[in-house]
Structures are given as C-alpha cells and as structure tokens.
Design an enzyme around this catalytic site. Structure first.
Site, PDB file in Angstrom:
ATOM      1  N   GLU A  30       0.863  -1.202   0.000  1.00  0.00           N
ATOM      2  CA  GLU A  30       0.000   0.000   0.000  1.00  0.00           C
ATOM      3  C   GLU A  30       0.887   1.235   0.000  1.00  0.00           C
ATOM      4  O   GLU A  30       0.868   2.023   0.918  1.00  0.00           O
ATOM      5  CB  GLU A  30      -0.956  -0.008   1.200  1.00  0.00           C
ATOM      6  N   GLU A  71       4.498   8.650  -3.828  1.00  0.00           N
ATOM      7  CA  GLU A  71       5.331   8.170  -2.715  1.00  0.00           C
ATOM      8  C   GLU A  71       6.283   7.082  -3.212  1.00  0.00           C
ATOM      9  O   GLU A  71       6.804   6.291  -2.451  1.00  0.00           O
ATOM     10  CB  GLU A  71       4.451   7.711  -1.545  1.00  0.00           C
TER      11      GLU A  71
END
Lengths: 604, 604
Positions: B396, B405
């Site tokens: 995730e 990210e």
C-alpha cells in the site's frame, strides 16, 4: 497549562506506571525508552540475529496520543559520544540514533529528555540532537555552584544554532546558588525544574516540605513564567505528598499568573508610526487607559501654570491631541492653578477630530466653572499658523525609545508657535540602552510571519535589522542601562540637527551571550516632574510603554568581565528617520540597518 | 461562530439601532459611516469652513470593541470613481478615502462593506480599496442571471492581486440561478448571503418563510461552509421573525458542521515521504483507522487466493508492512479462501518492527486455526533477498497522487521477489488531474509559514512550485478529471522507465480563473476490485487520502468555451523523483519546479 512529571527509573509496565503516577497526581512520566536491562541491543542496518528480540516496547500498549501527552522519553547517558576513540564514539552514536528514531516514532509533538552530566566536549552530541530530534528536546542539568552547567547548555544550543527545539529542565540542588547565575538561567528557555525527593525535609506534622532557601529559588522562577515540575524519586514512597506540596507551592508563588501582560510577554510588536499612519480608536483607547501618565502631565501643567506670572489669559496648545486626554489634563491644571487659559487643540487625524468635537459639545464645557475657550484645529502641527503664540505647548509624541515616533522633528516645527518665554511640556527626552541575552526573542524574530498582503515574507536578515516593541520577560539583562540620545524642547538652535551618535560600554558580570539591546526612555515634563520607563527608575504604575528590543543578527559569546560596546546612530533623511547600530566589542558586528534599508520611520 | 447582520438604511442613534437589532436577534448591524443627510461634507486637507460640523459620529458613543464586533461600516456608492471626468473622479475618490480612513480609525479587525451596482470600469475603485482598506472588505453583489456580477468581482480582486482582504456578500434574488454560476460562486470566498425581507412569503400560520427554490440555494452554500446572513429590511417590521427563521434554516441545512474534516478544509499539508522519512506511530494510527481501504484489500487478496490453483503453501510477501494492517488482511483472506499461506512481512522502519513483533506474539497467531507461518524481516524491500520467491506481493505504497510516494520505484525492485506466475496487489495505479479555481488556496500558499528550524522562510515563488495534500473545499472545479500517468505491476520490462509525460486538455464551461490543478488516483487491486479517490468514482467511505493541489504561480483568466491544456512530467533522477508542470493554454505558464529545484521526493 502546566504539568507535573514523575521521573521513573524503576522498571515495570509503562501502563501501570502511568496509572501509578496518575493516582499520585502526576500528569506525566519520564521513562527510559529502552527495555530495562536490555544492554546488547541490536542496531539498525545490522543483519538481525536469529534470537533477535525487540529493543523496546510495542507502541500499541498505549493509545497513540498518550505517548506524547503522558510520556517523556528519557534517553541513555550520551557519555562517550564525543570520544576520539572511533569505536566508542560510533557505538554511542548508533545507540542514540536508535533511541531518537524510536522517540520520533512515538512522540509526535511530545518530548525527549537527556541528562547531561559532563560538559567538556559536546559538539557531536549537539550535532546529532539538532539533526535528529523532531519533537522538543529537554536538556536536564543541575543548578549548582559546583559546575558551570550553563556553559554546557550554551555549547549545545550554540552548536544547534539557538534552535527553539531545545529547552532546559534544571535540577534543584541543596547548595547555595549564585545570584547572577540564577538571573542568567531566568533568561533561558526553562521548561521546568527537577526536584529530587531527597531535598525535602519533614515539617512538624511529618509531611514533606522544601526548605525555605529552596522555596525561594522556586519562587524566582514562578515569578517569571509557567514552570513544570519534575520529581525524581525512589519507588516506594507516598509520592502524592510531593506532587500535592509542589502544586501548593505553585499556587502560592506563581505571580506570573496575575501578570496582565503575560499574553504578550516576549511577543514582537512593530512600533507605531503615528506621524505617518493615523492611529485608530483602539490604539487611543489603550493609551487613555493609563491614568498615571496623565496624572503626571496634569501635575506638570499645574506646576508650570502656577509658576507663570500675571492673571492674563494663558495660551496653551495641545499638539497631537488625539482624542483629547491632554486637554482634560490642561483643564484640570487650569482649575487647580486658578489660571485663565485658552486651549488650542491641534490634531492632524480627521477621524479623531470627530471625537474632539464630541468632547467639546458634551464633556469639556460642562465640568469647569471657568468655561475656558477651546478651539479644535484639524492640522498637522508642522503646517499650523496660529493667530497668537503660545505660553505653553503640551505634547505626548514619545515612543518606546523616546524620539522614535519623531517627537524631535514635530516639536522643532512647533518652536515657532511658542512665545520667546514659552515652555514645552515635556522639555527633554532621553533614551537608554542595555545589552541583553534572550534565545526566546531570537526565535521570535526568526518566526515573525509576513505582514498583511506582502507577496513575499521578510528574510531573517531583514527582520533582525528592525527594532521591536516588546514586553521583555524571558530575558537576561547583562548590565544596567546607560543614557544614549538626548533632545531638548524648545530647541532654538539654528539650524537644528537631530542626527545623533552614541557609543555606550557595558561589562559582563558572568559568561553569557549577547543577542541584542533593550531600549527605554524618560521624559522630563516640568522641573523635576518626569515619566520614565528606565527599569531602575520606572514611573510606578505607568503602563503605556513597553521597552524596545534592538536585535543583533548574530549572537556573540561574552566572557565574564569582558566589555560590550555598542554604537548607535539616529539619522535624519528628507522623508524619514532611521537608526543604525553595531557592536565593536566583544566582536565587531556588521552595521545593522545601513541607510535604513530594513526599517525606517517616515516623516512625510 | 457565525453572525446575523441587519443592514440598516434607516437613520437613528447607532446605539439604539444595535439594541433594536439585538432584541430582534441580530448580532451585528451594517450602517452608513457618514451622518445621514450630510451631503456637502468637507474633505481632508481642505481648509475647514467656519461652520464646520463633524462628518460622522464621535467614536466615544460605543465601546471601542463594539465598533468591530457589532458594526459593519457601509461605504457610499462608489459610482463615478472610475469616470474619465477628473472632477467627478477626484471628488468621489476623496469621499471614499475619507470613509476608509474613518473605517480604519473605527474598525480595527472588523469589516467595511461596499455595494457594487455596476461593473464596466472598476480599476480605480480596486486600486483605492486595495491600498486603503486595513480591515476586511465585503463586496456586496447580486446573485442573478441578469448581470454577470462574478466578472465585476473578478475584476476587483484581480486588480487587488487576489488579496485575502476581500470577501463577497451575495444578495439572493428571486430569479432562477444558473447552475454553473452557482458552483463558481461556491468556489469563491463568500462571507455571507444577503436576504432582502421582500423575498419572504407567508406560510399558512402567516409567518414569513422563504420559497423552496431559495431555500435550495441557501442549502447549497450551507453544505459547503459557515455562512453569515445579512438581512436588508425596511424599518417597521417584526424583524426577529426573519432572523429566527434564518437561524432555523442554518440549523436544518448546515451539513458543513457535521463534516469531520472541516478543521483541515483547504489547509495545505506537505506530502509524506515514507520512503525517505520513517513514519511515526500517529501517522500509522490514522492510516489504520480507515476500515474501507483494508476491506477492499482483503476482498482482493481473498479473490486472488481463490483463483490460485493447488493446495500447496502460497508465499505472500507484505511489502512495507508498517504496523501490520495488511498482514491482518492476508490472514483473513487465507482463512476465507481456505488456502495455506506463509507470510513474509517486510518493513524497513525499525520502530514499526517492534509493533510487528508485538502483533506476532499476541494477536496474529491466536486468532486463526491454521497457524500460518509469519516471518518479520527488518529490511528495505529493495535490499531484500528472500530464500523463496512469492506467489503474491501485497503493498500500500500509494500517495494522494498515486505514484508520488514512489510505489513504482519500490515495486519495480520487488519484481525479482516474485515467481514468474506471481501477482502484485495492486496491479495498476493511475493518476488524474482537473483544472480548478480557488482564491483561498492561492492565499494559503502565500501564507504558508516557514517550517521547523529553517533559517529563512520560503518565497512565494518557491512555495507555488510545490505540490500539497489538501481537503479541497472552497474550490470551483472547472472541468472533470482526466487520466494522467499509469503504472503496471509487476513491470517486467527491461530496462524499466518510470519517467512519464502527459498532456491533458479541458474546457471551461463559464468564465473563470485557473489557479491550479487538483490531483487524484485510483489503484486496481485485483481484477475489477479497486480503490479510488477520483471524485466521480470515489470508493464510498474511504478516508485515507485527500487530493493533491498543484498550484500555478500566476492565475490565468479563462473565457467560457476556452481550452485549458496542462503538461505534466514525472522525472526520475539518481536520488529523487520530481514533477514538473506548465500550461500551454489559455496561456503559456513558466515551467514549474524545473529540475526539482522547489520540491523533490527522495528515493535514497
């Protein structure tokens, strides 16, 4: 809101310890971050051993917020981290980094604490703390005459560029405390005081209390600010006696709570420019709430009127009358001195004129039996051409640094309004400065936000070359104030020169750090009647002015006995006045605010 | 706290009017600042006439604070101030300046209001308001299909460089309202709505109520934010019926009050960099509080396990496990699918490892009857060399903009951990953007303070070339989102290239101002099971991600029907990834964040 923290060195379940502390009326605990007895812990980046066990507790034993609200992580003793021996240094460094990573993981906006028991070499410790700590770091030091723990603190925070992340927890000891050292600590960012239970004695009912001399030390801190208490104790005592006692001491000695100015303590205010900007009703309202100032003016006006010869009508001009408080003082003075006066009220602010008209029709005429003639004139005093000349001009154009709201420039223009025998109230103003140390104000300058609708924020370099009005609190005054600039009124010199230069020297009573100067003023109203914000001669009860703070861009370390010399200029340009300043000792600073590039007081 | 203001055009004592308003449940009044009927007032700088009377009330009739708390100064009609005729223009200018000086004198942090009934030329008005107003200025305009009052507002605030000092009070009218115009107003800084009492009708009990269509318009505003009501009324009515009715409407329709995110609405957050910075326990705690996200993952894992052939043990790696929520999802998935699994839990954050060990010894093993093998590995997934390869990797690593990210960089390194038949959950992520207008966010970027211990604040130019995470609220979305960058996992290309370039075009449905882009993402977990923050397909109830805001330094005016084209780059360097962006229509902007000079996402 203050807290009371139990420093717990005993092993045990952290949840139980928090509960034990709560029952004993401590709102927080300080504990080691590493499992008790877990010495040979593995460090990051090493391959894990087969029999690896976690180096600390799981975070899940507490609610996330309780880690920051209830727990202050105590770091391991850093001794060795500044050794030349690479092996020791690196091992210690790795341990500290692991603990700081762990604290950053758990503490959020909370605290870590580190006890410092040595101070000969601290550079590597400072570097790691400054780089790694995300929350607040409490440096735990002894307050004692035996060791110069202030210099340990000063090394640390200097390496860390006076970061606001670092605060001090000062352990109180039983020995005597040097007065100058205490004053110096009062100027530092103190988070709290550690009180070992061993300091307590028993009173006649056998309850633990602190000896008088220690109570006095606590009182000195509580007078100046909110203080949190840290209690270090062995396990098996009735700890609530200590926390309850300290709470009662706090209630008894905390004068700071009653200080009406505590909400603005050490807050930077941009000085007013009443000549350039018209003041608003809120500012006038604050001015007029200081009865002491106007009592002094009334005293001076009364004495001056009494000294005037003859019964003829005296012409009195109130220059820059605002909403009229000085007119009231003149009316009262006329009444007390039994003189007939005519009052010319000069004010450039058209909005304040509305207020003056309101006073004229409602308050001024009805209260005096003499019914003096009052005339309100909406003019800048520099442009006013009166039909008659004055016996007396009265004004209150003074700023926190005396001449910094341009009272000399205004009153020089008003000299032509005076008869040859006429007088000015005030007839002289003098500014004063003294050197000071304050990490809090250094931090405040750095953090000062952009103003209004400015497209870009100001740089620190620019903000540190500006004078501020501040209620000084978390400050160490290195030496007493000395006189700087003097102005006399009326000034019948021709031409008038309001440029000034002054050099003032001071001496440090103890090692300290020079971060700037504090400025004050006094004004001689009539004969020996004066008002003053000079800290040693402050007019009792007068609240109208806070001191000014004159920053230095770069803090300077000063040794005990060393000279501090500051040079100050007041420069008058065609449209503005500005100050420049520098130090020549202990170090030559750069010239601050050259040509008024960073701050000016506009005259037109 | 909202307020209800009575717009009082009737003459009278201001104190009485405030009291009258209070009795009728209005907390403030709006009045003309100039004495009623006082037309030929004298202006500043002119010599005073002999029969001079003050142009306004004395400030002393109210407590200073009541001027800002209770009174909104209504300025005179500015029509004429933009005339070519110098005499009219200068006279109007002088009147407005006098009123603004007066308002600055009285209002402190309060408000002035100006009614705008024309919009053909506004430059001189805007200039004077922007320069003179110190408090907040409310621009009072009609919400109507007859006149394009938005363009009047837009001219004003554009001249004033989108200053936060200006807000809108929108007068509701009885006519129909264009939906797009309404949406656009919802994206503007609306202080309140003016409701003339003439809009009210009588209900069957003869009380005044608003017609349904107007209630609906009010509801649209109340859904989005705190709204203050301004009631304009003739004098002799029972005004409290109106204020009470509006208060009940506010209570009934104000969904905004229940919004759990209202405290962070339109607040700029710096995106996390979990690859470079280790996350702390508070951040994990927030992540784990979103059950919907992990339900979707569990659903995907279960479906994928069910689709796997054979009864052999399946190797599942959880990559970047944090404190373990995905391990729980895998355990549940194994249970539901009746498969035997071995779980390898990879996490680089040594502090989260403590938590994982805690779970291993306390929660994971006891709750399943299959007792799967779980192994915790404290490694960066990019450095991990497993003894066996995986049937499935679960991660995730997604940010608010999908790949921001660095999930592509991490998952590419993890491809070697997978068997040839192995799968990744998620198997694809896609980012989306749409153009938007928001004065509030432009202002937020300007006002963003310096961070941490930075010696200097960032310039606007730098801050406006950085992406932010924002709960978007006071925003007008100019067009629907379009897909931008796509990443597939596992990516077996050789060499892998994660640079991207995308150009996306949109169309403006109405005149507006482009201030930046909003960004979203969706991630395909397994087959058609996905999670999405795309506003039109948002996974119901999922709260883990807010959108990103991609600012433009300079706002651009866009005409109805005009194209908006944005170009976006994702660039991969040796140590970092960064985005660059620019517009080519309606105007060519400069290239934002060239070479990552203003913001970067560090990969090592």
């Amino acid at each position: 809101m203050t807290y009371t923290c139990l420093i717990s060195s005993f092993p045990g379940d952290i949840k139980q310890t928090i509960e034990f502390a709560r029952i004993n009326k401590f709102s927080a605990i300080s504990v080691n971050s590493i499992n008790y007895g877990f010495r040979d812990r593995e460090l990051l980046k090493l391959p894990l051993k087969n029999d690896h066990v976690p180096f600390s507790r799981s975070d899940l034993i507490l609610e996330a917020n309780d880690w920051s609200r209830r727990v202050i992580m105590m770091l391991s003793d850093p001794y060795g981290i500044d050794f030349k021996d690479g092996k020791v240094r690196q091992a210690k460094e790795a341990l500290l980094c692991q603990e700081l990573d762990h604290a950053n993981f758990l503490q959020g906006s909370g605290y870590v604490m580190i006890r410092l028991n040595y101070g000969n070499k601290l550079a590597n410790l400072a570097r790691i703390l400054a780089a790694k700590v995300k929350c607040l770091a409490l440096i735990n030091l002894k307050l004692s005459n035996e060791e110069d723990t202030w210099s340990w603190w000063n090394q640390l925070r200097t390496c860390a560029n006076f970061s606001g992340k670092f605060k001090v927890v000062l352990e109180i000891t039983s020995g005597a405390v040097n007065e100058e050292a205490l004053k110096k600590w009062l100027g530092e960012p103190i988070e709290g005081l550690e009180i070992p239970t061993s300091l307590f004695i028993r009173n006649k009912n056998n309850y633990p209390v602190l000896p008088k001399n220690i109570q006095q030390v606590l009182g000195r801190f509580l007078e100046k600010r909110n203080i949190n208490f840290f209690v270090s104790a062995p396990f098996d005592e009735n700890l609530h006696f200590y926390s309850e006692y300290l709470e009662s001491v706090k209630v008894k000695l905390s004068k700071y709570q009653d200080n009406v100015f505590k909400s603005v303590a050490d807050a930077l205010q941009i000085p007013l420019q009443p000549l350039y900007d018209n003041l608003d009703t809120y500012t006038y309202d604050v001015f007029e709430k200081d009865p002491i100032k106007y009592m002094k003016y009334q005293e001076a006006i009364t004495a001056a009127l009494k000294d005037m010869e003859g019964d003829s009508e005296k012409i009195i001009m109130v220059l820059g009358a605002g909403r009229g408080p000085l007119v009231r003082a003149v009316l009262n003075g006329a009444c007390k001195s039994q003189k007939t006066v005519k009052i010319l009220v000069i004010e450039k602010n058209a909005c304040a004129i509305n207020t003056l008209y309101g006073h004229m029709s409602e308050t001024w005429l009805s209260e005096t039996d003499k019914n003096p003639v009052i005339e309100v004139i909406n003019k800048d005093m520099r442009d006013y051409n009166p039909p008659v000349k004055a016996d007396m001009i009265v004004s209150e154009l003074l700023g926190s640094f005396g001449d910094n709201e341009l009272s000399p420039e205004c009153l020089d223009c008003a000299t032509r309004l005076l008869k040859d025998t006429g007088i000015s109230i005030p007839y002289r103003s003098t500014s004063y400065v003294n050197p000071m140390m304050s990490t809090k104000l250094l931090e405040a300058v750095r953090n000062l936000p952009a103003r209004g609708n400015q497209p870009e924020p100001f740089s620190y370099t620019k903000k540190a070359q500006t004078m501020y009005v501040v209620f000084l609190n978390n400050v160490y005054h290195i030496d007493s104030p000395k006189a700087l600039f003097k102005f006399e009124h009326p000034n019948r010199e021709n031409p008038v020169n309001n440029n000034r230069f002054g050099e003032v020297s001071f001496k440090a009573k103890t090692d300290c750090v020079l971060t700037g100067f504090a400025g004050y003023f006094d004004a001689d109203l009539y004969k020996d009647i004066k008002i003053s914000t000079h800290p040693l001669e402050h007019t009792a009860g007068m609240s109208s002015w806070f001191p000014v703070f004159i920053p230095l861009i770069q803090p300077q370390f000063v040794k005990e006995g060393e000279d501090i010399s500051g040079s100050f200029w007041r420069n008058v340009g065609s449209h503005a006045v500005w100050y420049e300043w520098m130090t020549t000792s202990p170090q030559h600073s750069l010239m601050h605010n050259t040509e008024g590039h960073c701050s000016k007081i506009y005259s037109v």
